[in-house]
Scaffold this active site. Structure first.
Site, PDB file in Angstrom:
ATOM      1  N   HIS A  49       0.835  -1.211   0.000  1.00 24.93           N
ATOM      2  CA  HIS A  49       0.000   0.000   0.000  1.00 24.93           C
ATOM      3  C   HIS A  49       0.870   1.261   0.000  1.00 24.93           C
ATOM      4  CE1 HIS A  49      -3.640   2.364   1.310  1.00 24.93           C
ATOM      5  NE2 HIS A  49      -2.688   3.152   1.782  1.00 24.93           N
ATOM      6  N   GLU A  50       1.770   1.337   0.978  1.00 24.05           N
ATOM      7  CA  GLU A  50       2.594   2.550   1.104  1.00 24.05           C
ATOM      8  C   GLU A  50       3.532   2.699  -0.088  1.00 24.05           C
ATOM      9  OE1 GLU A  50       1.731   4.735   3.245  1.00 24.05           O
ATOM     10  OE2 GLU A  50       0.444   3.453   4.477  1.00 24.05           O
TER      11      GLU A  50
HETATM   12 ZN    ZN Z   1      -2.911   5.198   2.084  1.00 21.97          ZN
END
Ligand code: ZN
Length: 501
Positions: free
Chosen positions: A264-265
């Site tokens: 995600h990051e």
């Molecule tokens: Zn996010």
């Protein structure tokens, strides 16, 4: 005009330098700073934020923008210079409404509030952060009052992160989303749950890290221009296009947390790393909105990282790293386990189907707090009631309830959460466009290759920074407006297959 443009750019470099320095301090506070440093850090960040704000809102910048405006209008809309003048003007007008004194006061408070939250959450101590949160609510309301004429008090707060989006629009959109998601959750959770007991075995964090660093580099994250650290709540920040940082947190008995947070990051981080070098140290050198940012993070986390083609390639590697934990688990069992749909407590760990419901709950609570129909004192109970009504589950404590997300404790109340839900919708539309342009993407993923997808995203989205608004970018890339259907269609197809409904 060239001289004026050069002067504008030079002033924006000063502004960005101060802003980036403040972000370095915030990153340090969340990663390495000892707890005792909180008071001083609040002071230091406040000074830098005040100076950054004074630099950007210097009337000389207003004059330069006025002088440059007619000339910029004669340039192509998407040229670097026209975009710089247009976007800087918007940001200047927004920031100029806020007194620098308020900006400093807010920054100092946020740093102290974050420090209180970081201590309070592990101790399940809502009372410890309550006075901070009450002050945050006051400051959030004060911020909105600098923009009189709003339709809803949350609108100026939303506008900071998702330009042009209003609470009334989101209310309608989220009602639609809720009506679509709630019956799906009902139908899915009525089916037998996939077995995922093996994901609670012991997974040492060094090996988790080795695995996800391998993966995010294959995605396209450049470790020469970025790094990864550990913090209580995962986040991404950047000090330059060439220095983008993200964090994860490790749980030995739940490897999903760090792995999917890293995917995600890294999605956020690749967006920032992919911005055109020509835009460095300008107001254009950042993602265009919270919604588009989340579309990128959730695209890599879910459309890639929770897909069958991805795990077809990576699962044997994960098994090789964790033979005792996963040696007896087949690919299909693992795939179903990481896509398990359940009524769960923690937003960041939520599956794709229930995720939107976690956002809708937070959005509702934010609006009620800002409107004054809910007090901070009653917030923990409202959270429990909201969880019961929205997800059919009640957190046993505040730690995994109202204290779980950093946003209200380190930012404002209002404007933070809508981006996640918008990101799911936007991500579905962007990914559909990517597949249409390059139907070979899933087959490449099965080989562990992500270059076509990463290249397409860079070309279509990343390189532009904040040149285009969300609506402009969506129209350019997909030829469409924001829609709920592509996301719901994707969810129905994927989970219909997994759960045979
Ligand atoms: Zn996010």
């Amino acid at each position: 005009m060239e001289d004026k443009l050069d002067e504008l750019k030079a002033r924006l470099v000063e502004y960005k330098n101060l802003e980036s320095a403040a972000w370095v301090l915030s990153w340090d506070q969340q990663t390495y700073m000892p707890a005792g440093g909180a008071e001083a850090r609040g002071r230091q960040v406040a000074t830098l934020e005040r100076l950054a704000h004074e630099t950007l809102t210097d009337p000389a910048i207003g004059t330069l923008l006025d002088d440059l405006h007619p000339w910029a209008e004669t340039l192509p809309y998407d040229s670097d210079d026209a975009s710089l003048v247009r976007v800087t003007r918007r940001e200047y007008e927004r920031q100029a409404r806020l007194p620098s004194e308020f900006v400093a006061r807010l920054a100092a408070h946020q740093a102290r509030s974050y420090a209180a939250w970081a201590e309070a959450r592990p101790q399940n101590d809502f009372a410890r952060v309550r006075p901070f949160l009450e002050r945050t609510l006051d400051l959030s309301r004060e911020l909105s009052e600098y923009y009189p004429g709003y339709e809803h008090i949350a609108d100026p707060l939303i506008d900071r992160n998702d330009f042009g989006v209003k609470a009334s629009t989101l209310r309608q959109l989220f009602a639609q989303l809720r009506n679509q998601l709630a019956p799906l959750v009902e139908a899915i959770t009525a089916q037998p749950a996939p077995d995922d007991h093996f994901l609670r075995r012991s997974f040492p964090s060094e090996k988790q890290q080795a695995f996800f660093l391998d993966v995010v580099q294959a995605f396209g994250f450049d470790l020469n221009r970025g790094r990864q650290d550990v913090s209580p709540h995962p986040f991404t920040t950047n000090f330059s296009i060439d220095d983008v940082r993200f964090t994860v947190r490790f749980q030995e008995h739940d490897p999903k947390d760090a792995l999917f947070s890293a995917f995600h990051e890294a999605g956020h981080a690749m967006y920032e790393q992919g911005i055109a070098q020509a835009l460095e140290a300008t107001t254009l050198a950042m993602g265009t909105s919270a919604g588009v940012h989340e579309s990128q993070s959730r695209l890599w986390e879910n459309r890639v990282g929770r897909s069958r083609p991805f795990w077809t390639h990576y699962y044997p590697k994960l098994q090789a790293l964790f033979p005792a934990q996963l040696g007896d688990v087949a690919l299909e069992s693992f795939y179903r386990a990481v896509n398990k749909v359940e009524r769960s407590l923690i937003r960041t760990d939520a599956d794709e189907v229930t995720y939107g419901l976690h956002i809708i709950l937070r959005f509702d609570l934010e609006l009620r707090l800002l409107e004054g129909s809910l007090t901070v004192r009653d917030l923990p109970e409202a959270w429990r009631e909201g969880m019961r009504a929205t997800l059919g589950i009640v957190p046993p404590d505040d730690r995994d309830g109202v204290l779980q997300d950093v946003h209200w404790y380190a930012g404002c109340i209002g404007g933070h959460f809508q981006g996640y839900a918008l990101g799911n919708l936007l991500g579905a539309q962007f990914y559909a466009a990517a597949l249409q342009a390059h139907p070979e993407i899933p087959a490449e993923m099965e080989q562990g290759h992500f270059g076509t997808l990463h290249g397409w995203l860079k070309e279509q989205i990343y390189q532009h920074g904040s040149k285009y608004t969300t609506a402009e970018l969506l129209e350019r890339v997909t030829g469409s407006q924001l829609l709920v259907e592509p996301y719901i269609d994707y969810i129905k197809a994927k989970y219909g297959e997994i759960y045979q409904i």
